[in-house]
Design a protein around this motif. Structure first.
Motif, PDB file in Angstrom:
ATOM      1  N   GLY A 203       0.798  -1.218   0.000  1.00 16.84           N
ATOM      2  CA  GLY A 203       0.000   0.000   0.000  1.00 16.84           C
ATOM      3  C   GLY A 203       0.824   1.257   0.000  1.00 16.84           C
ATOM      4  N   TRP A 204       2.144   1.111   0.214  1.00  8.10           N
ATOM      5  CA  TRP A 204       3.031   2.269   0.175  1.00  8.10           C
ATOM      6  C   TRP A 204       3.463   2.599  -1.250  1.00  8.10           C
ATOM      7  CZ3 TRP A 204       7.231   2.386   4.615  1.00  8.10           C
ATOM      8  CH2 TRP A 204       6.580   2.559   5.832  1.00  8.10           C
ATOM      9  N   ALA A 205       3.693   1.573  -2.063  1.00  8.14           N
ATOM     10  CA  ALA A 205       4.323   1.822  -3.357  1.00  8.14           C
ATOM     11  C   ALA A 205       4.062   0.695  -4.343  1.00  8.14           C
ATOM     12  CB  ALA A 205       5.835   2.009  -3.168  1.00  8.14           C
ATOM     13  N   LEU A 206       4.382   0.983  -5.608  1.00 10.24           N
ATOM     14  CA  LEU A 206       4.355   0.006  -6.694  1.00 10.24           C
ATOM     15  C   LEU A 206       5.768  -0.157  -7.233  1.00 10.24           C
ATOM     16  CD1 LEU A 206       1.304   1.444  -8.695  1.00 10.24           C
ATOM     17  CD2 LEU A 206       1.250  -0.279  -6.876  1.00 10.24           C
ATOM     18  N   ASP A 207       6.067  -1.324  -7.805  1.00  7.07           N
ATOM     19  CA  ASP A 207       7.366  -1.511  -8.439  1.00  7.07           C
ATOM     20  C   ASP A 207       7.348  -0.886  -9.838  1.00  7.07           C
ATOM     21  OD1 ASP A 207       6.088  -3.295 -10.179  1.00  7.07           O
ATOM     22  OD2 ASP A 207       6.808  -5.070  -9.127  1.00  7.07           O
ATOM     23  N   GLY A 208       8.423  -1.049 -10.563  1.00  6.37           N
ATOM     24  CA  GLY A 208       8.548  -0.442 -11.881  1.00  6.37           C
ATOM     25  C   GLY A 208       7.544  -0.929 -12.899  1.00  6.37           C
ATOM     26  N   ASP A 209       6.941  -2.081 -12.647  1.00  4.60           N
ATOM     27  CA  ASP A 209       5.926  -2.634 -13.545  1.00  4.60           C
ATOM     28  C   ASP A 209       4.508  -2.292 -13.099  1.00  4.60           C
ATOM     29  OD1 ASP A 209       7.827  -3.895 -15.216  1.00  4.60           O
ATOM     30  OD2 ASP A 209       8.011  -5.546 -13.774  1.00  4.60           O
ATOM     31  N   GLY A 210       4.392  -1.485 -12.034  1.00  5.94           N
ATOM     32  CA  GLY A 210       3.072  -1.094 -11.559  1.00  5.94           C
ATOM     33  C   GLY A 210       2.416  -2.075 -10.626  1.00  5.94           C
ATOM     34  N   ASN A 211       3.203  -3.015 -10.073  1.00  7.40           N
ATOM     35  CA  ASN A 211       2.658  -4.015  -9.154  1.00  7.40           C
ATOM     36  C   ASN A 211       2.943  -3.625  -7.708  1.00  7.40           C
ATOM     37  OD1 ASN A 211       1.880  -5.822 -11.303  1.00  7.40           O
ATOM     38  ND2 ASN A 211       4.067  -6.289 -11.526  1.00  7.40           N
ATOM     39  N   PRO A 212       2.022  -3.928  -6.776  1.00 10.12           N
ATOM     40  CA  PRO A 212       2.286  -3.656  -5.359  1.00 10.12           C
ATOM     41  C   PRO A 212       3.564  -4.352  -4.906  1.00 10.12           C
ATOM     42  CG  PRO A 212      -0.017  -4.230  -5.690  1.00 10.12           C
ATOM     43  CD  PRO A 212       0.676  -4.511  -6.991  1.00 10.12           C
ATOM     44  N   THR A 213       4.328  -3.689  -4.033  1.00  9.36           N
ATOM     45  CA  THR A 213       5.612  -4.266  -3.609  1.00  9.36           C
ATOM     46  C   THR A 213       5.855  -4.031  -2.125  1.00  9.36           C
ATOM     47  OG1 THR A 213       7.991  -4.322  -4.037  1.00  9.36           O
ATOM     48  CG2 THR A 213       6.914  -2.175  -4.182  1.00  9.36           C
ATOM     49  N   GLU A 214       6.586  -4.976  -1.515  1.00  7.19           N
ATOM     50  CA  GLU A 214       7.085  -4.822  -0.147  1.00  7.19           C
ATOM     51  C   GLU A 214       8.584  -4.555  -0.142  1.00  7.19           C
ATOM     52  OE1 GLU A 214       4.641  -7.643   2.750  1.00  7.19           O
ATOM     53  OE2 GLU A 214       5.469  -8.774   1.048  1.00  7.19           O
ATOM     54  N   ASP A 215       9.176  -4.478  -1.323  1.00  7.58           N
ATOM     55  CA  ASP A 215      10.616  -4.285  -1.471  1.00  7.58           C
ATOM     56  C   ASP A 215      10.916  -2.794  -1.555  1.00  7.58           C
ATOM     57  OD1 ASP A 215      13.219  -3.934  -2.716  1.00  7.58           O
ATOM     58  OD2 ASP A 215      13.171  -6.074  -3.150  1.00  7.58           O
ATOM     59  N   ALA A 216      11.635  -2.262  -0.559  1.00 11.12           N
ATOM     60  CA  ALA A 216      11.909  -0.825  -0.519  1.00 11.12           C
ATOM     61  C   ALA A 216      12.738  -0.370  -1.711  1.00 11.12           C
ATOM     62  CB  ALA A 216      12.611  -0.467   0.789  1.00 11.12           C
ATOM     63  N   GLU A 217      13.676  -1.212  -2.159  1.00  9.95           N
ATOM     64  CA  GLU A 217      14.500  -0.858  -3.319  1.00  9.95           C
ATOM     65  C   GLU A 217      13.625  -0.709  -4.562  1.00  9.95           C
ATOM     66  OE1 GLU A 217      17.865   0.279  -5.195  1.00  9.95           O
ATOM     67  OE2 GLU A 217      17.971  -0.510  -3.138  1.00  9.95           O
ATOM     68  N   LYS A 218      12.696  -1.638  -4.761  1.00  7.55           N
ATOM     69  CA  LYS A 218      11.795  -1.555  -5.907  1.00  7.55           C
ATOM     70  C   LYS A 218      10.853  -0.366  -5.775  1.00  7.55           C
ATOM     71  CE  LYS A 218      11.830  -6.494  -7.045  1.00  7.55           C
ATOM     72  NZ  LYS A 218      11.016  -7.740  -7.160  1.00  7.55           N
ATOM     73  N   ALA A 219      10.492  -0.037  -4.548  1.00  2.77           N
ATOM     74  CA  ALA A 219       9.621   1.110  -4.321  1.00  2.77           C
ATOM     75  C   ALA A 219      10.334   2.422  -4.676  1.00  2.77           C
ATOM     76  CB  ALA A 219       9.165   1.141  -2.862  1.00  2.77           C
ATOM     77  N   ILE A 220      11.601   2.527  -4.265  1.00  5.58           N
ATOM     78  CA  ILE A 220      12.378   3.732  -4.573  1.00  5.58           C
ATOM     79  C   ILE A 220      12.482   3.916  -6.083  1.00  5.58           C
ATOM     80  CG2 ILE A 220      14.721   4.676  -4.529  1.00  5.58           C
ATOM     81  CD1 ILE A 220      13.292   5.192  -1.934  1.00  5.58           C
ATOM     82  N   ASN A 221      12.627   2.822  -6.803  1.00  6.83           N
ATOM     83  CA  ASN A 221      12.763   2.882  -8.259  1.00  6.83           C
ATOM     84  C   ASN A 221      11.428   2.754  -8.985  1.00  6.83           C
ATOM     85  OD1 ASN A 221      15.683   3.080  -8.363  1.00  6.83           O
ATOM     86  ND2 ASN A 221      15.696   0.982  -7.596  1.00  6.83           N
ATOM     87  N   GLY A 222      10.336   2.633  -8.206  1.00  9.62           N
ATOM     88  CA  GLY A 222       9.017   2.522  -8.791  1.00  9.62           C
ATOM     89  C   GLY A 222       8.202   3.774  -8.557  1.00  9.62           C
ATOM     90  N   THR A 223       7.024   3.590  -7.981  1.00 15.63           N
ATOM     91  CA  THR A 223       6.099   4.705  -7.788  1.00 15.63           C
ATOM     92  C   THR A 223       5.436   4.598  -6.424  1.00 15.63           C
ATOM     93  OG1 THR A 223       5.584   4.645 -10.154  1.00 15.63           O
ATOM     94  CG2 THR A 223       4.112   5.917  -8.761  1.00 15.63           C
ATOM     95  N   MET A 224       5.421   5.704  -5.701  1.00 13.18           N
ATOM     96  CA  MET A 224       4.732   5.740  -4.419  1.00 13.18           C
ATOM     97  C   MET A 224       3.232   5.929  -4.639  1.00 13.18           C
ATOM     98  SD  MET A 224       7.456   8.162  -2.393  1.00 13.18           S
ATOM     99  CE  MET A 224       6.547   8.123  -0.844  1.00 13.18           C
ATOM    100  N   LEU A 225       2.452   5.659  -3.582  1.00 14.14           N
ATOM    101  CA  LEU A 225       1.006   5.789  -3.645  1.00 14.14           C
ATOM    102  C   LEU A 225       0.524   6.865  -2.679  1.00 14.14           C
ATOM    103  CD1 LEU A 225       0.063   1.989  -3.672  1.00 14.14           C
ATOM    104  CD2 LEU A 225       0.055   3.557  -5.632  1.00 14.14           C
ATOM    105  N   THR A 226      -0.643   7.437  -2.966  1.00 11.89           N
ATOM    106  CA  THR A 226      -1.243   8.394  -2.044  1.00 11.89           C
ATOM    107  C   THR A 226      -1.898   7.645  -0.886  1.00 11.89           C
ATOM    108  OG1 THR A 226      -3.337   8.408  -3.257  1.00 11.89           O
ATOM    109  CG2 THR A 226      -1.703  10.073  -3.857  1.00 11.89           C
ATOM    110  N   PHE A 227      -2.132   8.360   0.220  1.00 11.50           N
ATOM    111  CA  PHE A 227      -2.902   7.755   1.309  1.00 11.50           C
ATOM    112  C   PHE A 227      -4.395   7.919   0.988  1.00 11.50           C
ATOM    113  CE2 PHE A 227      -3.603  12.090   2.736  1.00 11.50           C
ATOM    114  CZ  PHE A 227      -4.819  12.020   3.407  1.00 11.50           C
ATOM    115  N   GLY A 228      -5.200   7.004   1.465  1.00  9.85           N
ATOM    116  CA  GLY A 228      -6.643   7.150   1.356  1.00  9.85           C
ATOM    117  C   GLY A 228      -7.187   7.172  -0.057  1.00  9.85           C
ATOM    118  N   GLY A 229      -6.473   6.570  -1.000  1.00  8.48           N
ATOM    119  CA  GLY A 229      -6.987   6.475  -2.356  1.00  8.48           C
ATOM    120  C   GLY A 229      -7.290   7.815  -2.986  1.00  8.48           C
TER     121      GLY A 229
END
Length: 339
Positions: A203-229
């Motif tokens: 719920g914090w971020a997506l990876d580079g392919d737009g998939n939800p991730t728990e990997d902080a490295e992939k999150a840094i290189n991917g996309t963060m998400l807003t809170f509360g949709g």
């Protein structure tokens, strides 16, 4: 080494921050203004806004992005509005200079606005609004950043972490303060997870392919998400407009392009408002305070806590005992003294 820490006094944190910044070319007035908010972040156990921020500050200095000795220029826009051109320096000195006019105008008119342009901004916003609350005024601050965050329903970054902060003064107590990113979490918190090898919550971020991730490295290189949709997404868009387009400054996507891949502190604008309860209360400011305290009591009376209470508790501990800094971070900061 993992899990080891050092304890520093607040004076030591401030002195180390000033030394790191000045060794790397920052002018003394800027260094002291920045060190003040870094020390406050470490003091309040906001680890992502404490000594860790020196790493990006120094990178920004060494890459030649920020003007290390910029002299902010104050402009009286109107009876209620002040602008400070930070001249592509850090925002802290510009705020210190503009706060005087902001507060004076709020007392004269009931409300005033401060626009800071062309500034590099790395810190939390609560230092600004707490400083306004110390003057007996209500404070509101907001700012864009780099485009790291996707809008609700999207997978590509448009928004920054786009924080917003508010402070309400209270007699004989810490102010009522909230300060939060409109992203699901601050960028620095993901970076701290990456540094420690810890997973991040879904719920914090997506990876580079737009998939939800728990990997902080992939999150840094991917996309963060807003809170509360969609709610956080709408607030984030509002902050882009008020803290960017409204005051003639860059939005987060422009700030990202301006960075050119360097990884420097975001450069953009900041909008700060101050309200005078005595003037706007129509002669009933004390009654307004009583109403506010009744609401605060109704919150805490059922076991809930007020925003920033954890921070204020941490502040008292740090003043008594100093601050605890992980050894790896402390060593990384000391390396910044090497040229």
């Amino acid at each position: 080494m993992a899990g080891e820490s050092v304890t520093l006094t607040l004076d030591a944190v401030h002195s180390l921050s000033v030394e790191v910044l000045t060794v790397n070319g920052m002018a003394s007035d800027h260094a002291h203004a920045i060190a003040k908010v870094i020390t406050a972040g470490q003091r309040d156990e906001c680890d992502s806004h404490g000594l860790y921020r020196l790493i990006v500050c120094v990178r920004t200095l060494r890459e030649g992005k920020v003007v290390p000795d910029a002299q902010p220029v104050i402009e009286d826009i109107s009876a209620a509005a002040t602008r400070v051109d930070a001249k592509f320096g850090y925002s802290q000195l510009a705020f210190e200079m503009g706060k005087v006019s902001l507060c004076e105008k709020a007392r004269q008119l009931g409300v005033s606005v401060l626009a800071i342009n062309n500034c590099f901004h790395f810190s939390a916003l609560w230092p600004e609004v707490e400083a306004i609350a110390e003057e007996g005024l209500v404070g509101l601050a907001l700012t864009p950043s780099h485009s790291w965050v996707a809008p609700a329903g999207g997978t590509r970054p448009v928004f920054g972490t786009n924080p917003i902060a508010f402070a309400w003064p209270r007699s004989g107590s810490h102010p009522f303060v909230f300060d939060f990113a409109t992203s699901a979490i601050a960028r620095g918190d993901i970076e701290l997870h990456r540094r420690s090898g810890a997973k991040i919550p879904l719920g914090w971020a997506l990876d580079g392919d737009g998939n939800p991730t728990e990997d902080a490295e992939k999150a840094i290189n991917g996309t963060m998400l807003t809170f509360g949709g969609h709610k956080g997404s709408a607030l984030s868009a509002m902050i882009e407009l008020l803290g960017g387009a409204l005051i003639g400054d860059m939005l987060s996507m422009e700030s990202q392009r301006f960075d050119g891949g360097v990884g420097a502190t975001p450069c953009h604008g900041e909008l700060i408002l101050a309200f005078d309860p005595k003037m706007l209360g129509g002669g009933n400011a004390e009654l307004g305070q009583q109403r506010a305290e009744e609401m605060f009591g109704a919150i805490t009376g059922q076991g809930a806590r007020l925003p920033s209470q954890r921070r204020f508790d941490a502040r008292e501990r740090s003043i008594r005992n100093g601050v605890v800094v992980p050894v790896p971070l402390y060593q990384d900061v000391l390396k910044l003294l090497e040229r």
